[in-house]
Write an enzyme that holds these catalytic residues in place. Structure first.
Site, short mmCIF file in Angstrom:
data_model
loop_
_atom_site.label_atom_id
_atom_site.label_comp_id
_atom_site.label_asym_id
_atom_site.label_seq_id
_atom_site.Cartn_x
_atom_site.Cartn_y
_atom_site.Cartn_z
NE ARG A 23 -3.96 0.17 1.81
CZ ARG A 23 -5.05 0.50 2.49
NH1 ARG A 23 -5.38 -0.17 3.58
NH2 ARG A 23 -5.83 1.49 2.09
CD GLU B 154 -15.79 4.50 2.65
OE1 GLU B 154 -16.54 4.17 3.57
OE2 GLU B 154 -14.82 5.26 2.79
#
Length: 426
Positions: free
Chosen positions: A125, A315
């Site tokens: 990430r 999201e």
């Protein structure tokens, strides 16, 4: 450790008609926990989310010197006590972006060497902005040149602060991380974003709102600039709102089965990204009505295709994509290039898994194009990503013999999700 067997997702050929009370917001719980640890006295948190991400945050904050007393749905947090603490500290980030990006700044306020690491997927990430910013603030960071986890932060007991420039176009969490701690910097924080468009602005708005509730002065008059005045962070007793992003999987169930779902205690005013379901559902042809404290979401006569810019609410994309794969028309979901750096590369993962079922999806520069096709049962891989698991179970409602790999990954933000889903869909 042996991986769990794929889970047969419930299939539903009749309209759902149900009521759901979703657990507390993960985004809000973890922000409130951090501000309580930085506060000038104890804070009481009611109805916090108890999930993997919040447990990891609790572990990180207690390792740094905060105290948390848990009694059922009430947590009492006492702020950091850093006296007589000079031993090395290890923080497990799991796959929680709020831990790996928020907590290093808190660690830099102390003098302990603090090592951050996490799950395998966490090590890919984007973390370069966090590491570079800490170094700009005068903090020693040893990352072995990776620009990613694992890395060790060693502070000097305080941060001077002042003007900081960052490129947060890959994640709004880089902004929130600095804002949350900015009042504790000697000179406060004058934070300026330079780069592409900022994603997920509701999360930054949430951070600013929570700071102001605790008496922190935050000036947001200029676009892409936040000025946090130095000073105390007030203690505050709060009740956590339901997680509206997690409500999306149940809302999707109503849309794809032609049914209705009631989400209890939906706040009238909120900064949560999940509040966008109010506008997403009508785009698919459904309807939304308020009934007292609840919102009732109902499917329309057809499940229409959509063209949605999800930049601020990225999201929600996996569940929106699952609905789109079952719609009657093609859909385009844009503004979400930053999802390539989430728990997994969500754009690539969604295309791969939808097409594995016989669907027709492809990546755009900043999103997805999805054309309806008859889908068939198979194993839907989650890549250890809770939002991918939510997408899989939505598809399973209309695709028989669909197995979801590692549905347990939903404990990241929703403990006991699988049994709750099974009961509701039975």
């Amino acid at each position: 450790m042996t991986a769990p067997l794929p889970w047969l997702a419930p299939y539903r050929d009749t309209p759902i008609d149900g009521t759901v009370l979703v657990p507390g917001s993960k985004s809000l719980t973890n922000r409130v926990l951090i501000l309580a640890a930085l506060a000038d006295g104890p804070s009481v948190i009611t109805r916090p989310l108890g999930s993997r991400d919040t447990t990891l945050m609790l572990g990180a904050l207690t390792a740094l010197g905060a105290t948390v007393e848990r009694e059922g749905m009430t947590w009492t947090v006492s702020p950091f006590d850093r006296s007589d603490r000079d031993e090395p500290i290890a923080v497990d980030c799991g796959l929680a972006g709020t831990v790996m990006r928020f907590v290093p700044v808190l660690a830099a306020l102390g003098s302990n060497p603090v090592t951050f690491d996490g799950d395998e997927h966490a090590r890919v990430r984007p973390m370069g902005t966090t590491i570079d910013t800490l170094r700009e603030l005068g903090v020693t960071v040893d990352d072995g040149g990776r620009g990613a986890l694992p890395f060790t932060v060693t502070g000097h007991g305080h941060l001077v602060g002042g003007t900081v420039q960052i490129d947060a176009s890959s994640s709004s969490q880089f902004v929130s991380a600095l804002l949350l701690a900015g009042a504790r910097f000697d000179q406060g924080l004058d934070l300026r974003h330079h780069g592409g468009a900022l994603p997920s602005m509701p999360h930054i708005d949430m951070t600013v709102a929570e700071l102001r509730r605790r008496g922190v002065q935050v000036d947001t008059d200029e676009p892409n600039r936040w000025h946090v005045r130095p000073g105390p962070v007030g203690s505050l007793d709060v009740e956590i709102e339901p997680d509206l992003s997690n409500a999306g999987v149940f809302i999707a169930a109503a849309l794809v089965t032609g049914g209705t779902i009631r989400i209890r205690n939906w706040p009238e005013h909120t900064n949560q990204a999940g509040d966008a379901w109010r506008t997403i559902v009508p785009a698919f042809g459904g309807s939304v009505e308020r009934d007292g404290a609840d919102l009732v979401f109902s499917a329309g006569s057809t499940l229409d295709g959509v063209e949605l810019d999800l930049h601020d609410v990225g999201e929600l994309t996996p569940v929106v994509a699952a609905i789109a794969a079952l719609a009657t028309e093609s859909s385009r979901l844009t503004g979400v290039a930053h999802l390539r750096g989430h728990e997994t590369d969500r754009l690539k993962a969604l295309v791969t898994e939808i097409n594995r079922l016989g669907g027709d999806a492809n990546e755009l520069d900043d999103g997805l194009e999805i054309r309806p096709r008859p889908l068939r049962g198979s194993t839907f891989r989650t890549y250890d990503d809770h939002r991918m698991a939510h997408a899989g179970v939505v598809l399973g409602l209309r695709v028989s013999d669909l197995y979801v790999e590692n549905v347990v990954t939903t404990v990241k933000t929703y403990p006991n999700f699988a049994p709750v889903w099974e009961r509701l869909m039975a």
